[in-house]
Design an enzyme around this catalytic site. Sequence first.
Site, short mmCIF file in Angstrom:
data_model
loop_
_atom_site.label_atom_id
_atom_site.label_comp_id
_atom_site.label_asym_id
_atom_site.label_seq_id
_atom_site.Cartn_x
_atom_site.Cartn_y
_atom_site.Cartn_z
CB THR A 55 16.99 44.09 17.48
OG1 THR A 55 18.41 44.01 17.48
CG2 THR A 55 16.57 45.53 17.63
CB THR A 89 20.10 40.70 8.83
OG1 THR A 89 20.32 42.01 9.34
CG2 THR A 89 20.78 40.56 7.48
CB THR A 103 21.99 40.55 28.74
OG1 THR A 103 22.84 40.91 29.83
CG2 THR A 103 21.81 41.73 27.81
CE LYS A 104 25.95 37.95 32.81
NZ LYS A 104 27.07 37.07 32.69
NE ARG A 108 35.60 66.30 -14.37
CZ ARG A 108 34.71 66.80 -15.20
NH1 ARG A 108 34.47 66.26 -16.38
NH2 ARG A 108 34.02 67.88 -14.84
CD GLN A 144 33.49 66.94 -1.91
OE1 GLN A 144 32.48 66.36 -1.50
NE2 GLN A 144 33.51 68.23 -2.18
CD GLU A 160 25.86 42.07 14.42
OE1 GLU A 160 26.03 41.99 15.64
OE2 GLU A 160 25.16 41.29 13.77
CE LYS A 191 35.40 42.90 24.36
NZ LYS A 191 35.17 43.16 22.95
C1 ST9 Z 1 22.32 42.93 14.06
C2 ST9 Z 1 22.37 42.19 12.77
O1 ST9 Z 1 22.56 44.11 14.21
C3 ST9 Z 1 23.19 42.89 11.73
C4 ST9 Z 1 23.59 42.13 10.50
C5 ST9 Z 1 23.68 40.70 10.64
C6 ST9 Z 1 24.21 39.99 9.48
C7 ST9 Z 1 24.26 38.54 9.79
C8 ST9 Z 1 25.09 37.78 8.88
C9 ST9 Z 1 26.43 37.39 9.39
C10 ST9 Z 1 26.41 36.68 10.67
C11 ST9 Z 1 27.64 35.94 10.97
C12 ST9 Z 1 27.36 34.54 11.30
C13 ST9 Z 1 28.21 33.96 12.31
C14 ST9 Z 1 27.74 32.70 12.86
C15 ST9 Z 1 28.44 32.19 14.08
C16 ST9 Z 1 29.89 32.15 14.15
C17 ST9 Z 1 30.43 31.37 15.26
C18 ST9 Z 1 31.90 31.28 15.33
N1 ST9 Z 1 31.99 40.14 23.84
O2 ST9 Z 1 28.14 44.00 29.74
P1 ST9 Z 1 26.96 43.16 30.05
C19 ST9 Z 1 28.05 39.10 26.95
S1 ST9 Z 1 21.92 42.02 15.42
C20 ST9 Z 1 31.55 38.95 24.28
O3 ST9 Z 1 26.50 43.08 31.47
P2 ST9 Z 1 24.42 44.32 29.39
C21 ST9 Z 1 28.76 38.36 28.06
O4 ST9 Z 1 28.28 37.02 28.08
C22 ST9 Z 1 21.83 43.12 16.79
N2 ST9 Z 1 30.51 38.84 25.14
O5 ST9 Z 1 25.79 43.58 29.09
C23 ST9 Z 1 28.31 39.13 29.29
O6 ST9 Z 1 28.40 38.37 30.46
P3 ST9 Z 1 29.72 38.51 31.36
C24 ST9 Z 1 23.14 43.45 17.34
C25 ST9 Z 1 29.91 39.95 25.57
O7 ST9 Z 1 24.66 45.62 30.04
C26 ST9 Z 1 26.87 39.44 28.97
O8 ST9 Z 1 26.87 39.67 27.55
N3 ST9 Z 1 22.98 44.00 18.64
C27 ST9 Z 1 30.34 41.22 25.15
O9 ST9 Z 1 23.49 43.39 30.01
C28 ST9 Z 1 26.32 40.64 29.68
O10 ST9 Z 1 27.26 41.70 29.52
C29 ST9 Z 1 24.02 44.29 19.40
O11 ST9 Z 1 25.15 44.13 19.00
C30 ST9 Z 1 31.42 41.28 24.24
N4 ST9 Z 1 31.88 42.41 23.74
O12 ST9 Z 1 23.95 44.54 27.89
C31 ST9 Z 1 23.72 44.80 20.77
N5 ST9 Z 1 29.56 42.16 25.71
O13 ST9 Z 1 29.82 39.97 31.70
C32 ST9 Z 1 24.51 46.00 21.14
C33 ST9 Z 1 28.66 41.50 26.47
O14 ST9 Z 1 29.46 37.66 32.53
N6 ST9 Z 1 24.50 46.20 22.56
N7 ST9 Z 1 28.87 40.17 26.38
O15 ST9 Z 1 30.86 38.06 30.52
C34 ST9 Z 1 25.49 45.71 23.37
O16 ST9 Z 1 26.43 45.08 22.90
C35 ST9 Z 1 25.37 46.04 24.83
O17 ST9 Z 1 26.64 46.40 25.29
C36 ST9 Z 1 24.85 44.86 25.67
C37 ST9 Z 1 24.65 45.43 27.06
C38 ST9 Z 1 23.53 44.38 25.12
C39 ST9 Z 1 25.81 43.69 25.70
#
Ligand code: ST9
Length: 619
Positions: free
Chosen positions: A165, A198, A227-228, A328, A423, A450, A464
């Site tokens: 971000t 974070t 994004t690409k 209560r 509540q 996220e 999806k």
């Molecule tokens: C945040 C941090 O909020 C919050 C807390 C973090 C705590 C961290 C601790 C825990 C972390 C866990 C650690 C795990 C470690 C690793 C584990 C490993 C196993 N599904 O639709 P397009 C991709 S951070 C999969 O055209 P736009 C896909 O490659 C901030 N892929 O998108 C696709 O290409 P294609 C969080 C997906 O219109 C490409 O993106 N911020 C998915 O260009 C382009 O897709 C956000 O979450 C999906 N569902 O952009 C951003 N979707 O199509 C929110 C896309 O060829 N915004 N791809 O497959 C979005 O999600 C928007 O929809 C956007 C749109 C940015 C994707």
Amino acid sequence: MTHYKSNLRDIKFNLFELLGRSEVLGTGPYEDMDVETAEAVLDEVNHLATTKLAESFEAADREPPVFDPQSHTAPLPDAFKRSYRAWMESEFYKIGLAAEVNGQPAPPSLRWAMNELVLGANPAVYMYASGPKFGEMLFRNGTERDQQIGKLIAEKLWGATMVLTEPDAGSDVGAGRTRALPQPDGTWHIEGVKRFITSAEHDLSDQIVHLVLARPVGVEGVGGPGTKGLSLFIVPKYEFDLETGDLGERNGVVVTNVEHKMGLKVSNTCELTLGGDKPAMGWLLGEVHDGIAQMFQVIEDARMMVGTKAIATLSTGYLNALEYAKSRVQGADLTQNRDRSAPRVTITHHPDVRRSLLNQKAYVEAMRSLVLYTASIQDKVAIAAAAGVEDDDAIKLNDLLLPIVKGYGSEKSWTLLGTEALQTFGGSGFLSDYPLEQYVRDAKIDTLYEGTTAIQGQDLFFRKIIRNQGRALGQLQSEIQQWVADESGNGQLKDERELLAKALEDVEAIGTVMATHAMTSDPRVPGGDPRNLYKVGLNTTRLLFALGDVVCAWLLLRGAEVGLAALNGEQPESEKRFYEGKVASARWFAHTVLPKLAAERVIAESTDLSAMELDEAAF
Ligand code: ST9
């Protein structure tokens, strides 16, 4: 006694009685993790969560970290550090982590069951502790160099972050302006300012490794718009020896602010400046420019985490409310309320409190099943992958369920925590004497980070469902239909099956009308009007919630079926009550939640463009 009230019995019910996880434990890639060991792990983690992990939950909220702009540090409170250390020293974080990064393979369902306990007790502990999981991600995607970094992260328990971000690129990640400039030695210099990062600064580990999305410049064929055009870089806080991990000079990446937040205050949310006074050196992950897809591996795991955190909080919120309601004393029984001398009763006697408690219980159990059912689909994906196969059906079903876990899970949890759990305490819920006000503040973020709920709704419908040509949805629908048509259970859930069948029909109708609007938004088709896409956009959140309700009802009713079967046999008193409770939650949900979908259908089917045509000045 800590704030955290867990529900280990229900977690085990889901894993072993509803979802049959005994079938995967102790076999195949999980040979070393049998049922007995898994149960022992859950018992131990439950103990740790309800004691040492939960101990610092309030203290860390009341005295959150303070950012020092001179040293760019934000040290964490000692009490929180003790909780964090207790978790790391227990080494349970290794369960479900790949063996290559020092982990102990286990099915995702066990990992998420365990995660519920940690996230419910003290969510920031989980977040700061996710370095090794990032290490696994580097190992899976990286070159030999990146794999070595992944191993070092896991071995030395370094922190790690996901850095997407920017001030002007939130939901729209593709608007990011952070640049990556190639260097003659094969490294990159990253320049830009990132926001809402974070765990980007803390004093729990001596190194933090940032995974940064940036746009390469000056390299042919990469770095285009959106994004690409983004690539993923490994940017350490300190330079280090790749062999030994010994730390060197400070890299040019510093935290320049820590946000003051409504809740989850001990989790440092940082502004990160890359390449300010000094270049921020980074390596390109895997030496391939595939940043957004790589980052989505992290995002998918994090979305699952957020949904699990949300329901874990609702669960402890409900159990705290239940305990309060049982003790209560207030008012007389409703049937005696005209009699001024009637005995005063606990509020559990009042119909509206019962309604509220049952509502909380039903949603908690429903969403726990949703999380663990999704995790059981991830088991399938992982077992197939371990055998060198791609189980595409399972992958796509997991993809379909993730926005529901995250979007539906977070919205229902945050809303119910405020409107029902808090509540239940009456005015006392507003006090910091009870954990509810903190739960409400801490849980609000779940609908925001996220990917907001709006993003989850769009993801569900456009990616999806439509892009997948409805295949995963069709698979899920047919499973639900089969269950509805099944006559087992001696007709004891006959009414509920009918309610589910009707609700499924309503959701199908909502999906169909949206798909029709989407198709007729193409100006190339006769009568096509691009504005029809607005009609889709006006309903994506509706569909997310409606589908969530149906999947939850289905899982609850399957649980009720298990409960009814168990009640046919001899059970100790406490188990009898547990199973009766399972049946009651399912019936409650079917009778009070599902009928509302008929109204949602009517609203979706009658969507017009009036909201879009209204002049902004009229708002
Ligand atoms: C945040 C941090 O909020 C919050 C807390 C973090 C705590 C961290 C601790 C825990 C972390 C866990 C650690 C795990 C470690 C690793 C584990 C490993 C196993 N599904 O639709 P397009 C991709 S951070 C999969 O055209 P736009 C896909 O490659 C901030 N892929 O998108 C696709 O290409 P294609 C969080 C997906 O219109 C490409 O993106 N911020 C998915 O260009 C382009 O897709 C956000 O979450 C999906 N569902 O952009 C951003 N979707 O199509 C929110 C896309 O060829 N915004 N791809 O497959 C979005 O999600 C928007 O929809 C956007 C749109 C940015 C994707």
